[in-house]
Design a protein around this motif. Structure first.
Motif, short mmCIF file in Angstrom:
data_model
loop_
_atom_site.label_atom_id
_atom_site.label_comp_id
_atom_site.label_asym_id
_atom_site.label_seq_id
_atom_site.Cartn_x
_atom_site.Cartn_y
_atom_site.Cartn_z
N ALA A 208 32.33 86.85 52.05
CA ALA A 208 32.80 87.47 51.91
C ALA A 208 33.65 87.21 49.69
O ALA A 208 33.47 88.06 48.83
CB ALA A 208 34.56 87.41 51.95
N ARG B 172 29.87 88.72 48.24
CA ARG B 172 30.37 90.04 47.72
C ARG B 172 31.78 90.06 47.37
O ARG B 172 30.70 91.07 46.04
CB ARG B 172 30.68 90.68 49.30
N ARG B 173 32.42 89.41 46.70
CA ARG B 173 33.97 89.65 46.00
C ARG B 173 33.17 89.16 44.98
O ARG B 173 33.50 90.32 43.46
CB ARG B 173 34.92 88.75 46.54
N ILE C 72 36.06 98.50 53.96
CA ILE C 72 35.81 98.53 53.32
C ILE C 72 36.06 97.54 52.12
O ILE C 72 35.54 97.23 51.36
CB ILE C 72 36.49 99.98 52.62
N ARG C 73 37.45 96.64 52.62
CA ARG C 73 38.16 95.79 52.22
C ARG C 73 37.29 94.64 52.58
O ARG C 73 37.03 93.48 51.27
CB ARG C 73 39.41 95.85 53.24
N LEU C 74 36.62 94.33 53.59
CA LEU C 74 35.71 93.44 53.62
C LEU C 74 34.48 93.96 52.99
O LEU C 74 34.19 92.41 52.74
CB LEU C 74 35.29 93.22 55.39
N ALA C 75 34.05 94.50 53.16
CA ALA C 75 32.71 94.71 51.91
C ALA C 75 32.99 94.50 50.19
O ALA C 75 32.02 93.72 50.08
CB ALA C 75 32.49 96.25 52.38
N ILE C 76 33.93 94.78 49.86
CA ILE C 76 34.35 94.21 48.57
C ILE C 76 34.76 93.17 48.73
O ILE C 76 35.25 93.08 47.05
CB ILE C 76 35.31 95.37 47.74
N GLY C 77 34.72 92.10 49.27
CA GLY C 77 34.78 90.31 49.23
C GLY C 77 36.81 90.29 49.84
O GLY C 77 36.90 89.13 49.76
N ALA C 78 37.40 91.25 50.60
CA ALA C 78 38.90 90.68 51.57
C ALA C 78 38.10 89.80 52.43
O ALA C 78 37.36 89.40 53.54
CB ALA C 78 39.16 91.90 51.82
N VAL C 79 39.04 88.47 52.46
CA VAL C 79 38.35 87.41 53.28
C VAL C 79 39.30 87.51 54.46
O VAL C 79 40.17 88.42 54.22
CB VAL C 79 38.66 86.12 52.60
N PRO D 271 32.50 93.47 59.21
CA PRO D 271 32.57 94.86 58.48
C PRO D 271 31.38 96.01 58.58
O PRO D 271 32.03 96.99 58.65
CB PRO D 271 32.28 94.05 56.78
N ILE D 272 30.60 95.44 59.01
CA ILE D 272 29.62 96.50 59.53
C ILE D 272 29.51 97.75 60.22
O ILE D 272 29.47 98.92 60.32
CB ILE D 272 27.67 96.17 59.73
N LEU E 126 32.63 99.54 59.21
CA LEU E 126 32.33 101.25 58.02
C LEU E 126 31.41 101.72 58.35
O LEU E 126 31.78 103.07 58.49
CB LEU E 126 31.23 100.13 57.03
#
Lengths: 251, 402
Positions: A96, A99-100, B312-319, B395-396, B399
């Motif tokens: 994660a 990705r961030r 979406i949140r996980l994909a954009i990098g939320a842990v 996340p997959i 989404l």
């Protein structure tokens, strides 16, 4: 690899060390009798600054590959090096964070947060990076400006057209200045005119900001914008084409 | 990270106002119910204690007849005689004063206004046993008591109704067909614990009431003041023995009179109101728990409904921890919001209900803080499960969720 628009510096760096390197990557879903081998041993290098189109019939393994490249999934076998880091050894949260920091996502269905303004949508990744409010706002406005929607910052997705929504999604993907932009059929929900606009936007970002773009598409017209086209078939890379005249079809 | 999460959670709440309100409704009702019940319970207990203590502490009430629930056939037991009062005062150690009383109901009239009230005949000992200050005027003089003069001290309610709150001193009013000089006005005491108005009274010298109204020297009630240094129960037993002897009750026969200890009544009533408050609060507490389950319910639905958003949140990098924290903070913020609204609702409810019930409004910071804290805890407890569920999403899959 030479192209009419990529800067030589990017090409040179790419020649030295690919940003993405897959070696004998396999992916199996399920166990035992119901097991399904989606990827049967992929070898793929993607150079920094490249614009890659991934094509193939459904079930060919391209989506699975995209999920692995997006660090959303890990391979069952083989290695995936991203900037030299072996992603298959990272846990969920480490991926994660990767990705961030390095990745931006654009989806076929836009995937914007409903009832949330364009600006707030674009700010979201910065929020997770812990940027201060002022910096967040400025960066998000700059990203919206890049996609030509600075005047629409206070509109919610419901108030924007499909093409505009996808532009907001692209702004959200690039606001963190990622190394790689992953786009999963970004024009799949748009008409051809809008599709060309989006492709030109992606091509421009690739050319001007040096962002590596990896895009899944079904449409040869869209793939024509890419420099490299990777064809998938039955869980394997069938062939890789390099184009010297990007976007010729559309132009 | 927490500041970010908090702002994310607050944004999400603000974006779904109706859903957020419905989610908190259970907590609002629960907190409001608990706080209202406890506050009203305490107010009632306080009112009971106040009205009983206004009867005076260390007082024994001696009445002819048997105690509660022992009524029935047979001749009416005789009233007390003046000598009984004197005997109690003089023969029993620890008695400070004995106020003998006789009374009736009568209509008081002054300048066209008339008011039906209680006429109480007694002596100055009455004011000594249970202190009752005057707003103006004076108590009886020994001469007035001895002669049974037609003078009266009026209660606040009578004053309000006959004199419209003005000073009654020096006037002559009529009561039950006789006229009397008003010499004093009592300070307001308020409602008695049993709903009676203690201020609705006219007090005259005992002899005047006996001569002009009851027609005998019989006493209906004696108030016995007990010295602080003596045990009320011991004095009570002595009075019982004395009266049995004077009324010739021998052997195993039951008393034909009863002696109440006001402190004991106070304790009993306080105990029962406290118990009632506890029961009602427990019931209200259940609604608070139900409110918590409501939050969990909506949060679970919300997690399902927002699966794609989580993706979406996980994909954009939320842990995972950030997603968990966001949903947890959202649940806590919602329940605390419900808690605050519930407290406000409770104050409004208590204010209007204390008005109806004629008890004093007491703000109890303790129960307000406890109820608020419980609402926060409910947010944590019932928000954790949905939050963990949200954080565990792939996340997959998230989404792809439609």
């Amino acid at each position: 690899m030479a192209s009419n628009s990529a800067s030589p510096a990017v090409s040179e760096a790419a020649a030295v060390a690919p940003i993405i390197s897959l070696r004998d990557v396999t992916k199996r879903y399920g166990d035992g009798a119901t097991a399904f081998l989606a990827l049967k041993g992929i070898d793929l290098d993607i150079a920094q600054g490249d614009f890659v189109a991934v094509m193939g019939a459904s079930g060919s393994g391209k989506s699975t590959t995209m999920n692995i490249l997006g660090c959303l999934d890990v391979p069952t076998g083989g290695t995936f090096a991203f900037k030299g880091v072996h992603v298959e050894t990272l846990d969920r949260d480490q991926r994660a964070l990767l990705r961030r920091k390095y990745l931006g996502f654009v989806f076929q269905g836009f995937n914007l947060l409903a009832r949330t303004t364009a600006l707030e949508n674009v700010e979201l990744p910065l929020l997770y990076r812990g940027d201060a409010k002022g910096a967040r706002r400025a960066a998000a406005m700059a990203a919206l400006d890049k996609v030509g929607l600075a005047n629409w910052w206070d509109h919610t997705p419901a108030e924007l057209s499909g093409g505009q929504q996808q532009r907001v999604a692209i702004a959200r993907a690039i606001v963190t200045s990622p190394a790689v932009l992953l786009a999963d059929e970004p024009t799949g929900n748009l008409d051809s005119e809008r599709s060309v606009e989006i492709m030109e936007l992606l091509a421009g970002l690739n050319r001007d900001s040096g962002i590596t773009v990896i895009m899944v598409t079904h449409e040869p017209d869209m793939a024509a914008f890419a420099r490299t086209i990777v064809h998938f078939k039955d869980g394997l890379v069938e062939r890789i084409d390099t184009q010297h005249h990007q976007g010729e079809v559309a132009l | 990270m927490f500041g970010t999460t908090l702002s994310l959670a607050l944004r999400s709440i603000a974006r779904h106002k109706l859903r957020s309100f419905l989610t908190t409704l259970g907590i609002i009702i629960g907190v409001a119910a608990v706080v209202t019940m406890v506050t009203l319970g305490k107010a009632t207990t306080a009112a009971v204690q106040k009205s009983i203590s206004s009867l005076g502490t260390n007082i024994l009430q001696v009445r002819p007849g048997q105690g509660f629930g022992r009524g029935g056939g047979g001749p009416r037991p005789p009233d007390f005689k003046p000598q009984d009062a004197i005997a109690i005062r003089d023969q029993i150690a620890g008695v400070t004063a004995v106020a003998a009383q006789a009374g009736t109901t009568a209509t008081a009239i002054y300048e066209g206004a008339n008011w039906s009230t209680t006429l109480n005949g007694t002596t100055n000992a009455y004011f000594q046993v249970q202190p009752w200050p005057l707003t103006e005027g004076r108590y009886f003089t020994p001469a007035e008591e001895a002669a049974g003069k037609s003078v009266c001290i009026i209660g606040n309610t009578v004053n309000t109704n006959l004199y419209r709150g003005g000073s009654p001193l020096g006037t002559r009013m009529r009561i039950g067909g006789i006229s009397c000089d008003v010499i004093g006005r009592l300070s307001a005491r308020g409602q008695a614990g049993f709903g009676g108005d203690q201020d609705d009274v006219v007090i005259m010298p005992l002899k005047a009431v006996q001569r002009r109204f009851t027609g005998s020297t019989d006493l209906k009630l004696m108030l016995v003041g007990v010295d602080q240094a003596y045990a009320t129960s011991a004095v009570q037993a002595s009075i019982e023995d004395l009266l049995r002897e004077r009324r010739n009750i021998t052997g195993g026969k039951d008393d034909d009179f009863n002696i109440f200890d006001t402190a004991q009544i106070s304790a009993t009533l306080t105990q029962s109101t406290t118990l009632l408050t506890g029961i009602v609060t427990a019931v209200a507490g259940i609604s608070l728990v139900v409110g918590g389950i409501g939050i969990m319910n909506i949060m679970l639905v919300s997690v399902t409904e927002r699966t794609r958003e989580i993706g979406i949140r996980l994909a954009i990098g939320a842990v995972a921890g950030e997603v968990l924290l966001q949903f947890l903070v959202e649940a806590i913020a919602l329940s605390m919001l419900g808690g605050v609204i519930g407290l406000v609702v409770a104050q409004v409810a208590v204010l209007s209900l204390t008005g109806v019930m004629k008890v004093d409004y007491l703000f109890d910071p303790q129960i307000n803080m406890i109820a608020f804290a419980i609402s926060a805890v409910i947010g944590v407890v019932f928000g954790y499960f949905p939050a963990r569920r949200a954080a565990a999403l792939n996340p997959i899959d998230a989404l792809r969720h439609e």
